[in-house]
Design a protein around this motif. Structure first.
Motif, mmCIF file in Angstrom:
data_model
loop_
_atom_site.group_PDB
_atom_site.id
_atom_site.type_symbol
_atom_site.label_atom_id
_atom_site.label_comp_id
_atom_site.label_asym_id
_atom_site.label_seq_id
_atom_site.Cartn_x
_atom_site.Cartn_y
_atom_site.Cartn_z
ATOM 1 N N LEU A 100 -23.844 0.738 11.451
ATOM 2 C CA LEU A 100 -23.587 1.500 12.674
ATOM 3 C C LEU A 100 -23.512 2.998 12.395
ATOM 4 N N GLY A 101 -22.785 3.382 11.330
ATOM 5 C CA GLY A 101 -22.605 4.800 11.034
ATOM 6 C C GLY A 101 -23.877 5.486 10.595
ATOM 7 N N VAL A 102 -24.798 4.726 9.993
ATOM 8 C CA VAL A 102 -26.063 5.296 9.532
ATOM 9 C C VAL A 102 -27.022 5.534 10.698
ATOM 10 N N THR A 103 -26.922 4.745 11.755
ATOM 11 C CA THR A 103 -27.947 4.771 12.802
ATOM 12 C C THR A 103 -27.459 5.253 14.174
ATOM 13 N N MET A 104 -26.354 4.717 14.675
ATOM 14 C CA MET A 104 -25.983 4.953 16.059
ATOM 15 C C MET A 104 -25.723 6.423 16.420
ATOM 16 N N LEU A 121 -23.622 -3.793 21.422
ATOM 17 C CA LEU A 121 -24.734 -4.741 21.378
ATOM 18 C C LEU A 121 -25.463 -4.676 20.042
ATOM 19 N N VAL A 122 -25.743 -3.470 19.593
ATOM 20 C CA VAL A 122 -26.444 -3.312 18.313
ATOM 21 C C VAL A 122 -25.612 -3.909 17.181
ATOM 22 N N ALA A 442 -31.758 0.367 13.881
ATOM 23 C CA ALA A 442 -30.326 0.093 13.764
ATOM 24 C C ALA A 442 -30.056 -1.391 13.556
ATOM 25 N N ILE A 443 -30.694 -2.242 14.350
ATOM 26 C CA ILE A 443 -30.450 -3.681 14.236
ATOM 27 C C ILE A 443 -30.944 -4.202 12.889
ATOM 28 N N VAL A 444 -32.098 -3.713 12.426
ATOM 29 C CA VAL A 444 -32.607 -4.128 11.113
ATOM 30 C C VAL A 444 -31.677 -3.658 10.004
ATOM 31 N N CYS A 445 -31.196 -2.413 10.100
ATOM 32 C CA CYS A 445 -30.291 -1.868 9.085
ATOM 33 C C CYS A 445 -29.006 -2.684 9.002
ATOM 34 N N ILE A 446 -28.418 -2.999 10.153
ATOM 35 C CA ILE A 446 -27.180 -3.780 10.173
ATOM 36 C C ILE A 446 -27.435 -5.199 9.674
ATOM 37 N N VAL A 589 -28.402 11.778 10.879
ATOM 38 C CA VAL A 589 -29.232 12.962 11.123
ATOM 39 C C VAL A 589 -30.643 12.725 10.598
ATOM 40 N N LEU A 590 -30.740 12.106 9.433
ATOM 41 C CA LEU A 590 -32.047 11.796 8.857
ATOM 42 C C LEU A 590 -32.846 10.897 9.803
ATOM 43 N N MET A 591 -32.190 9.889 10.371
ATOM 44 C CA MET A 591 -32.891 8.994 11.293
ATOM 45 C C MET A 591 -33.406 9.774 12.514
ATOM 46 N N SER A 592 -32.579 10.680 13.022
ATOM 47 C CA SER A 592 -33.001 11.459 14.195
ATOM 48 C C SER A 592 -34.184 12.356 13.855
#
Length: 752
Positions: A100-104, A121-122, A442-446, A589-592
């Motif tokens: 969650l912290g890496v993506t959301m 949900l994610v 996000a869902i794949v990462c989690i 930030v990297l994901m964004s």
């Protein structure tokens, strides 16, 4: 006896024929609650420094202690299988928090609101999907490849559970232990250390942050000849504990990346840019007028983002042989076992495959039709493909290198890159597809993160003799409960650090048509007391006349406030002058950047490529680049205290390895012994206590505003540890005390 990762005979501690209480309500509830607590502290860490540490051993020790206290109060004695269930349910929170912290937060960085329904949900769907996808591979990875895949944290946790086994469990295992034995005393000592570390971390943070008894960050800015160079540290117990647990090598490499940014890149940019008379894009002000933090925000962050992206992808490419082998092994293991093994044995029973398949299909259907995710059928199919691929990879890599070295963020980066490129080929560009692409990642990462954790837990359970099916139920319940609470905590941490910047300060001449805006909002937190008006909400996507972001707009179309978020926000001071703690969320930030760069072509690619070349040079020199590049991106004040913890671990291990009981052990055995030592338990307590205190303080900031302001005024006027010429040096005194304590507790006594 030192820990042996390769026992001569591999058999469960509790035989399959023994029947002991296992999935009890008290074990499940305690594990779920502990999972929420450690999930919250892990979320706090991943927002600050982009990493977490395994919660398995701390949860196991706390469970053992609490069950022991319950017995003294007249309750029933716990079994080792109950403790295993508690540990299994409690470990899910940490892996969910990382995903969650890496993506959301990237959703908010991209200009969208961080809706609670989307976050929850994610978390729920990704967490459950990762667990279900790992279940069919349990026999292949945990049992058949036991000697190849060691699962270091899971094996060490099994040793902790066995060392603290109660009398009932020892009888079932055929083990005799005298009353008052050394093993029993050692179990009580471990519990005292971790609870003591928790209490000390909590107390330290309250005295430091709430009562302002000393500064929480010390910083030293240099003048010529290293103009604009700086070195500082956040002197907090949680970062000290993280450094101790991850060890000296990774801790020092991360700090090395920070040194490159703050003592080379920033001074170099100032040196060459001081004489320029025009701003250099993407910066908007003259370099000579920039502070070190301004230079970092305008230029170095993009260099760091490119470096982290390249480091993550390189680590993923390096793992390709393992990925292929893991995928083959996982596929070969599905459905295997019924013909080779007596499936009536308690220790061989998994959740039936048909229910796993039905559960996965149900989750994919929910992902497809869940409105907050903005998902389409292609996105759901990508989740299914990448989810299975990286859940398999994560499970295998965790077995080889452990959770801490598992490149989950690299897998998320790869997922986002492929997803965004597919969207680009389909012509799906622009802001409306941001959320879809990020939801896939996000869902794949989690899912991948939770699959690795599930593997560790099932390894622990196999070694102690747990029933796999009951463990799988426990971690499903723990993941579901943790996902429900981590979303609200993430939003609260963001709200606590949000600053409403007067629009006249950042976008003085910008207006918009308020009649087209439908969403409304009011100020939240401390600033709400001075302005209770209701405004229209406008998402500004360009940088013309002012920064992009969320604005509150008056009825006539003039801008009232820029809403600067608590996560990755740029304004650290409210209009009344009070300081605000922000969270860098480096990997979000990297994901964004990836999403915006590919779908909107809005990246300063020159700076990004500079960062890519940093990672390439490191790899050419034989240095694995991911930890270093994360350090390039993070503030040095976050990585330097991690390095301090790593140095203490090096000093402790260097001394302990000379003791008689460690002579003749291999490097892996020495590492495993250090990972379950007293110092690691105290460091885990520091992390949990400090991080939990930070969350509570952040969430209550809006309620205790007057108290906080009064304490700040008192400290600035009266406290030399908080303000004044020597405050930075004086503040190091209490920090040095917890450092010395960590060193002293980590040292072991010689045994025959």
């Amino acid at each position: 006896m030192p820990y042996d990762p390769h026992p001569p005979a591999v058999k469960p501690y509790i035989p399959a024929s023994s029947r002991l209480p296992e999935l009890t309500w008290r074990a499940l509830i305690m594990g779920t609650v502990l999972g929420m607590i450690f999930g919250a502290s892990s979320l706090y860490l991943v927002l600050k420094v982009g990493l977490t540490v395994s919660a398995s051993i701390p949860v196991a020790v706390i469970a053992i202690t609490l069950f022991g206290l319950a017995k003294k109060a007249g309750g029933r004695e716990s079994t080792i299988l109950e403790n295993s269930i508690t540990q299994t349910a409690g470990s899910a929170g940490e892996s969910l928090a990382f995903g969650l912290g890496v993506t959301m937060p990237a959703i908010m960085i991209l200009g969208f609101d961080l809706e609670i329904s989307r976050v929850m949900l994610v978390g729920v769907l990704g967490g459950l999907l990762g667990i279900l996808m790992m279940i069919p591979m349990r026999r292949t990875m945990i049992v058949d490849q036991h000697r190849e895949l060691k699962y270091p944290e899971g094996t060490a946790c099994a040793e902790v559970l066995k060392a603290a086994a109660t009398e009932t469990s020892r009888e079932a295992a055929g083990e005799v232990r005298a009353a008052g034995s050394d093993e029993a005393k050692a179990a009580r000592q471990r519990a005292f250390i971790i609870f003591g570390g928790f209490g000390l971390g909590l107390l330290y943070k309250v005295l430091n942050i709430s009562l302002k008894l000393w500064k929480d960050t010390v910083n030293f800015v240099f003048d010529a000849p290293l103009k604009a160079g700086s070195a500082g540290a956040e002197i907090s117990p949680e970062l000290l504990g993280v450094g101790y647990i991850i060890g000296p090598r990774i801790a020092m490499i991360m700090a090395g990346g920070g040194v490159l940014s703050y003592l080379l890149l920033i001074p170099m940019i100032k040196f060459f840019g001081d004489s320029l008379t025009v701003p250099v894009a993407p910066g908007t002000m003259l370099i000579r007028d920039m502070s070190p933090d301004d230079v970092r925000s305008a230029y170095v962050l993009y260099i760091g983002a490119g470096a982290v992206a390249a480091g993550g992808l390189i680590s993923l490419v390096r793992s390709l042989p393992t990925i292929w082998n893991g995928l083959k092994g996982g596929l070969a293991g599905i459905g295997k076992g019924a013909a080779d093994v007596d499936m009536s044995l308690r220790t061989e029973q998994d959740i039936p495959l048909k229910w796993v398949v039905i559960g996965c299909l149900g989750i994919i259907a929910a992902i497809t039709f869940a409105t907050p995710l903005h998902m389409n059928l292609l996105g759901a199919l990508l989740i299914l493909v990448f989810g299975f691929l990286f859940s398999t990879v994560s499970s295998r890599l965790t077995g080889e290198v452990g959770s801490s070295s598992n490149p989950i963020s690299g897998m998320a980066v790869a997922t986002l890159l492929f997803t965004c490129l597919i969207f680009l080929l389909m012509g799906w560009t622009g802001g409306r597809y941001y959320v879809t692409a990020l939801s896939v990642g996000a869902i794949v990462c989690i899912a991948a993160s939770n699959a690795g954790t599930t593997s560790q837990d099932l390894k622990t359970g196999w070694l102690v003799g747990s029933t796999p099916r009951l463990q799988q139920y426990a971690i499903l319940a723990g993941a579901f409960a943790s996902a429900l609470i981590l979303g609200p905590i993430l939003l609260k941490l963001n709200d606590a650090g949000t600053v409403y910047v007067p629009a006249a300060q950042v976008a003085p001449h910008v207006t918009t048509d308020a009649t087209t805006l439908t969403q409304t909002a009011q100020l939240q937190g401390p600033q709400a007391a001075s302005d209770g008006a209701t405004y229209k909400v406008w998402q500004k996507t360009d940088t013309v006349g002012g920064p992009a972001g969320k604005y509150l707009v008056r009825a006539d179309g003039t801008l009232a406030y820029l809403v600067d978020p608590g996560i990755n926000g740029q304004f650290h001071t409210r209009p009344d002058g009070s300081e605000v703690k922000k969270y860098d969320a480096p990997k979000a930030v990297l994901m964004s950047y990836i999403i915006k760069g590919i779908l909107d072509h809005q990246l300063p690619w020159t700076l990004v490529l500079f960062g890519v070349m940093i990672a390439v040079v490191l790899e050419m020199a034989g240095v694995q680049s991911l930890a270093f590049t994360v350090g390039v991106y993070l503030p040095l004040v976050s990585t330097l205290p991690i390095a301090v913890g790593g140095v203490i671990r090096w000093l402790v291990d260097r001394r302990n390895n000379t003791l008689p009981q460690y002579q003749g052990l291999s490097e892996d055995e020495l590492q495993a012994a250090g990972d379950r030592s007293s110092g690691t338990l105290l460091a885990s307590g520091y992390i949990a206590g400090g991080a939990l205190a930070g969350i509570i303080i952040a969430i209550t900031a809006g309620v205790l505003t007057d108290f906080d302001n009064r304490m700040a005024k008192w400290a600035e006027a009266m406290n030399p540890f908080f303000a004044g010429a020597s405050s930075d040096l004086l503040s190091l005194i209490p920090y040095a005390a917890i450092c010395v304590l960590l060193f002293v507790v980590g040292r072991e006594k010689a045994t025959k």
